[in-house]
Design a protein around this motif. Structure first.
Motif, short mmCIF file in Angstrom:
data_model
loop_
_atom_site.label_atom_id
_atom_site.label_comp_id
_atom_site.label_asym_id
_atom_site.label_seq_id
_atom_site.Cartn_x
_atom_site.Cartn_y
_atom_site.Cartn_z
N GLY A 79 0.84 -1.20 0.00
CA GLY A 79 0.00 0.00 0.00
C GLY A 79 0.87 1.24 0.00
N GLY A 80 0.23 2.38 -0.04
CA GLY A 80 0.96 3.64 -0.06
C GLY A 80 1.87 3.85 1.13
N TYR A 81 1.41 3.43 2.31
CA TYR A 81 2.17 3.66 3.53
C TYR A 81 2.41 2.39 4.33
N TYR A 82 2.17 1.24 3.73
CA TYR A 82 2.31 0.00 4.50
C TYR A 82 2.65 -1.17 3.58
N VAL A 83 3.13 -2.21 4.18
CA VAL A 83 3.33 -3.50 3.53
C VAL A 83 2.64 -4.51 4.42
#
Length: 126
Positions: free
Chosen positions: A107-111
């Motif tokens: 995701g944009g700010y996460y894995v």
């Protein structure tokens, strides 16, 4: 994970028997996609195959839901040529060989590592 896993087809997945959970993998109750818990001992799973076609440099993000299911639905079809299956590997419990599909969501700010039990009855060649 081994560098070269065998590429699996829908027919290969249909031939894998469903397996009841054992104490080593009982914590993974995931008939639909779920986040793999950070507390689960990943060494209890071993990679056995991939659905990622190495010849496809840009696998589709299109999903298959002919019955109105969603990505998260336990009844969603398992379509190897479509997202997220086309970015998944097949893993199994080292103790009982219960099969799971795994992929990593970026995701944009996460894995987030996701996991789903393999239900051979839901596999489609769509």
């Amino acid at each position: 994970m081994p560098a070269m896993l065998p590429l699996l087809t829908a027919d290969d997945l249909r031939r894998i028997p469903a397996q009841a959970a054992c104490p080593a993998c009982a914590a993974l109750v995931c008939p639909g996609w779920e986040a793999l818990s950070g507390t689960f001992d990943r060494d209890r799973l071993e990679a056995v195959g991939t659905l990622r076609d190495p010849a496809d440099e840009d696998p589709t993000l299109e999903e298959v839901h002919p019955a109105g299911t969603t990505l998260w639905s336990p009844a969603a079809p398992i379509a190897p040529g479509y997202f997220p299956y086309n970015r998944s590997e097949l893993w199994r419990c080292t103790a009982c060989h219960r099969p799971f599909l795994r992929y990593t969501e970026y995701g944009g700010y996460y894995v987030e590592e996701r996991i789903r039990e393999l239900d051979p009855g839901l596999v489609t060649g769509a």
